[in-house]
Design a protein around this motif. Structure first.
Motif, PDB file in Angstrom:
ATOM      1  N   ASP A  69       0.832  -1.207   0.000  1.00 14.90           N
ATOM      2  CA  ASP A  69       0.000   0.000   0.000  1.00 14.90           C
ATOM      3  C   ASP A  69       0.865   1.257   0.000  1.00 14.90           C
ATOM      4  N   CYS A  70       1.968   1.224   0.735  1.00 16.50           N
ATOM      5  CA  CYS A  70       2.884   2.373   0.761  1.00 16.50           C
ATOM      6  C   CYS A  70       3.430   2.657  -0.632  1.00 16.50           C
ATOM      7  N   VAL A  71       3.762   1.601  -1.347  1.00 18.47           N
ATOM      8  CA  VAL A  71       4.265   1.773  -2.712  1.00 18.47           C
ATOM      9  C   VAL A  71       3.157   2.284  -3.621  1.00 18.47           C
ATOM     10  N   GLN A  72       1.969   1.712  -3.494  1.00 16.82           N
ATOM     11  CA  GLN A  72       0.845   2.098  -4.347  1.00 16.82           C
ATOM     12  C   GLN A  72       0.505   3.576  -4.196  1.00 16.82           C
ATOM     13  N   HIS A  73       0.605   4.080  -2.972  1.00 15.31           N
ATOM     14  CA  HIS A  73       0.206   5.466  -2.716  1.00 15.31           C
ATOM     15  C   HIS A  73       1.390   6.433  -2.688  1.00 15.31           C
ATOM     16  N   GLY A  74       2.536   5.982  -3.172  1.00 12.16           N
ATOM     17  CA  GLY A  74       3.662   6.878  -3.386  1.00 12.16           C
ATOM     18  C   GLY A  74       4.454   7.260  -2.161  1.00 12.16           C
ATOM     19  N   LEU A  75       4.248   6.574  -1.038  1.00  9.81           N
ATOM     20  CA  LEU A  75       5.007   6.903   0.160  1.00  9.81           C
ATOM     21  C   LEU A  75       6.403   6.291   0.134  1.00  9.81           C
ATOM     22  N   LEU A  76       6.542   5.155  -0.541  1.00 12.08           N
ATOM     23  CA  LEU A  76       7.820   4.474  -0.679  1.00 12.08           C
ATOM     24  C   LEU A  76       7.984   4.056  -2.134  1.00 12.08           C
ATOM     25  N   ALA A  77       9.236   3.996  -2.569  1.00  4.80           N
ATOM     26  CA  ALA A  77       9.505   3.602  -3.948  1.00  4.80           C
ATOM     27  C   ALA A  77      10.636   2.568  -3.959  1.00  4.80           C
ATOM     28  N   PRO A  78      10.351   1.345  -4.383  1.00  2.00           N
ATOM     29  CA  PRO A  78      11.406   0.340  -4.450  1.00  2.00           C
ATOM     30  C   PRO A  78      12.334   0.587  -5.632  1.00  2.00           C
TER      31      PRO A  78
END
Length: 254
Positions: free
Chosen positions: A149-158
């Motif tokens: 969810d963090c990745v989906q909503h732009g809070l984290l980027a792998p």
């Protein structure tokens, strides 16, 4: 064990002063040099998570002892230096309260390396180190779905290989803490947007230095950005604290 009794047990079991004497504002002042990001809201949150147990005056104001301050310092250090979730930190504090010496989990390594000498503490991951997704989520206190969810909503980027930069752990840890209060990553997009706008504003300020051909231009820009970032964070915290005091009413300093 009652909250008052636990407040009398110093973290180091060395007989720290347990007399309640400090207001929450005095505790904040005592910790802020070592932990610049700590706020009154953070201290209240750690109390709500049963990690520190200040006494209350008859009028309801918090009073902290030296032992309480030591407990807060222990918690903040464990978060900052070892990326431990609050659940693990609480287990360590409970062990200390029982007179035991807890085993501090080592943070996940970015890559296989020679084993460290047992007597030496595990080094803190370098800011440019990366962690596999599972190790990153475990260090932050997130489950796989929350990390996604963090990745989906732009809070984290792998990265392209699916790993995450260790310097992003404070973001993930904050998300994990907010999730315990029912605040999901989708609710936090406003923070990402605000950070992007602040960064763009500060970038404009240092743009002339970055465009300069002087040898020390980038170093001067980095120093200026560091100072501006600190002031921007201070302003954000101060504005939030003012708004929270309005929400809580006249007893907000308790």
């Amino acid at each position: 064990m009652t909250a008052a009794a636990r407040s009398d047990d110093p973290v180091d079991a060395g007989g720290a002063d347990a007399r309640p004497r400090f207001t929450i504002g005095e505790v904040l002042a005592a910790l802020r040099d070592e932990f610049p990001d700590v706020t009154i809201s953070k201290i209240r949150y750690l109390e709500g998570e049963d990690l520190v147990h200040p006494q209350r005056t008859p009028s309801g104001y918090r009073k902290f002892s030296t032992a309480d301050v030591d407990r807060l310092r222990f918690v903040l250090t464990a978060q900052r230096d070892h990326y431990l979730p609050l659940r693990v930190i609480k287990e360590q504090l409970d062990a200390l309260d029982r007179g035991e010496q807890p085993t501090r989990p080592e943070p996940p390594a970015a890559a296989p390396s020679a084993p460290a000498t047992p007597a030496e503490p595990a080094p803190r991951p370098a800011e440019d180190a990366t962690l596999p997704a599972a190790a990153f989520a475990a260090a932050a206190g997130l489950d796989d779905a929350q990390l996604a969810d963090c990745v989906q909503h732009g809070l984290l980027a792998p990265a392209a290989d699916g790993t995450f930069a260790s310097r992003a752990l404070p973001v993930a840890q904050a998300v994990a803490g907010l999730a315990q209060h029912g605040i999901e990553p989708r609710h936090l997009r406003v923070h990402r947007t605000g950070a992007e706008r602040e960064a763009a504003l500060l970038e404009q300020v240092v743009a002339p230095a970055l465009a300069s051909r002087a040898e020390d231009a980038r170093a001067r820009a980095a120093e200026q950005l560091h100072e501006l970032g600190g002031l921007s964070a201070q302003l954000h915290t101060a504005l939030l604290e003012l708004r929270l005091r309005e929400v809580l009413g006249p007893d907000a300093g308790a």
